[in-house]
Write a protein that holds these residues in place. Structure first.
Motif, short mmCIF file in Angstrom:
data_model
loop_
_atom_site.label_atom_id
_atom_site.label_comp_id
_atom_site.label_asym_id
_atom_site.label_seq_id
_atom_site.Cartn_x
_atom_site.Cartn_y
_atom_site.Cartn_z
N LEU A 105 0.60 -1.29 -0.09
CA LEU A 105 -0.07 0.03 -0.01
C LEU A 105 0.97 1.13 0.13
O LEU A 105 0.38 2.35 -0.32
CB LEU A 105 -1.01 0.09 1.03
CG LEU A 105 -2.07 -0.74 1.18
CD1 LEU A 105 -3.01 -1.16 2.21
CD2 LEU A 105 -3.14 -0.01 0.05
N ARG A 125 -3.52 1.60 -5.01
CA ARG A 125 -3.87 1.61 -3.44
C ARG A 125 -5.50 1.33 -3.41
O ARG A 125 -6.02 0.59 -2.71
CB ARG A 125 -3.70 3.05 -2.85
CG ARG A 125 -2.09 3.06 -2.66
CD ARG A 125 -1.81 4.44 -1.72
NE ARG A 125 -0.40 4.72 -1.81
CZ ARG A 125 -0.03 5.95 -1.60
NH1 ARG A 125 -0.61 6.90 -1.26
NH2 ARG A 125 1.43 6.01 -1.59
N THR A 172 -6.73 -2.12 -1.38
CA THR A 172 -7.40 -2.18 -0.55
C THR A 172 -8.72 -2.89 -0.75
O THR A 172 -9.34 -3.92 0.26
CB THR A 172 -7.98 -0.60 -0.13
OG1 THR A 172 -6.86 0.40 -0.24
CG2 THR A 172 -8.57 -0.58 1.09
N TYR A 181 -9.44 6.22 -0.36
CA TYR A 181 -9.13 5.88 -1.80
C TYR A 181 -10.44 5.56 -2.44
O TYR A 181 -10.35 5.11 -3.73
CB TYR A 181 -7.96 4.84 -1.87
CG TYR A 181 -6.83 5.44 -1.22
CD1 TYR A 181 -5.81 6.28 -2.11
CD2 TYR A 181 -6.37 5.08 -0.16
CE1 TYR A 181 -4.85 6.77 -1.52
CE2 TYR A 181 -5.32 5.58 0.53
CZ TYR A 181 -4.48 6.43 -0.41
OH TYR A 181 -3.18 6.98 0.23
#
Lengths: 211, 151
Positions: free
Chosen positions: A49, A87, A91, A111
């Motif tokens: 990440l 990202r 996630t 995000y």
């Protein structure tokens, strides 16, 4: 140690040789999200990440900043549309394993990740290795370790060491980014297994067990 | 049960080096056809490598087994070439003859059955390997007779 000058998000940053881009950015007050990183532990590069765009010698590459050493003249960008996208997907993938993790839900908000994008496979472990590495590097007990590989990889406590050490320690529980209960569950599982090695017991074919 | 001196000799042969962990495990696997936990504890002690890391290594590589293997190790190739040439049916015959599912060993310790993903001789497909010996161009009808040659 020689000092190295690099640029992070247009800001000139000085860091000592051997430092990582993540260290340099954090020292300069630039936030980079991480899940598997911990100051007391060796860099791991597991969650990805902390990905950034690193430009050196005219080439730009995506690099995990927690394991990427600083270089003279390196130009780092920590927030670009491409990085936001990477990202976001990371996630979403992690959330498939740990849908209730507060750390991940916060990242999903940041995000704009859709937490239901991938079908849920709630193993509740995202294999960040924080408990494994903390036990090996800080406590030097090696009570918990990874076993297996690929989709069946998981953490597993050594029942013998766990029985002796874990009740007094439990320092790895709060490190878990998905939930402290996860490590507790795996610990209980290994302590209640009947064989000296929980993993061997699980792998023993039924045919032999009944023989 | 486990010959401790043999394990000691294997470790000595590699000077009990931490970096030789995989080679030592391979030699133990070769000697006993599996990794007995007594042997792993000895390796852990002598190499000064935590048991957790040995378990990590031993479960990572398919070459290692943490359960005893039978006298004859059967590996059925399920790679693409063997698959299209009928590996599944060969496997079914072996399963029916031995009564084993892949990954299992029978109670008499006669056969261990495993599937592998390619053993590198696709032109001979479908291929099975028994005790490192390849048998190619198998047809389901002849497979049971082949197994009977191994006692």
């Amino acid at each position: 140690m020689t000092d190295i000058t690099l640029t992070i998000d247009g800001q000139t940053v000085t860091a000592s040789e051997g430092a990582t881009v993540l260290d340099a950015a954090r020292a300069a007050g630039i936030a980079i999200p991480t899940v598997c990183h911990h100051e007391k532990l060796e860099p791991f590069g597991g969650c990805r990440l902390c990905v950034v765009e690193a430009e050196a010698g005219g080439r730009t590459s995506l690099a995990a900043s927690c394991i990427f050493p600083v270089q003279q003249g390196l130009n780092v960008r920590t927030r670009t549309p491409q990085i936001e996208q990477v990202r976001k997907v990371l996630t979403e993938q992690l959330l498939a394993h740990a849908p209730e993790s507060e750390v991940l839900l916060k990242l999903a908000e940041d995000y704009h990740a859709n937490k239901d994008r991938f079908p849920r496979e709630p193993s509740f472990c995202i294999l960040c290795g924080l408990c494994v590495r903390y036990c090996a590097e800080v406590k030097q007990l090696n009570a918990v370790s990874f076993v297996d590989r690929g989709p069946t990889r998981e953490i597993s406590f050594d029942p013998e060491i766990a029985n002796r050490e874990c009740w007094e320690c439990k320092e790895c529980f709060p490190l878990c980014p998905t939930s402290a209960l996860q490590a507790a569950y795996v610990l209980m599982k290994s302590l209640t297994a009947f064989s000296p090695s929980a993993h061997c017991a699980a792998a023993t074919p039924a045919k032999q067990a009944t023989a | 049960m486990t010959d401790t001196t043999k394990v000691q000799q294997i470790i000595d042969r590699h000077d009990a080096r931490e970096g030789a962990l995989i080679e030592i495990l391979l030699d133990i696997q070769h000697e006993f056809h599996w990794l007995p936990s007594e042997a792993l504890e000895l390796v852990s002690d002598r190499l000064n490598v935590p048991m957790g890391r040995i378990r990590h290594t031993a479960t990572f590589y398919k070459a290692f087994s943490l359960v005893p293997k039978g006298r004859h190790e059967i590996n059925v190739c399920m790679g693409t070439a063997c698959h299209v040439r009928g590996a599944q049916r060969v496997l079914e015959v072996i399963q029916n003859t031995t009564g084993l599912m892949p990954g299992e060993t029978d109670a008499e310790m006669k056969y261990s059955l495993d599937t592998v993903n390619c053993i590198g001789c696709c032109a001979l497909g479908p291929v099975i390997e028994i005790d490192k010996e390849q048998h190619g161009k198998l047809v389901p009808g002849k497979t049971a007779a082949l197994l009977k040659r191994y006692e």
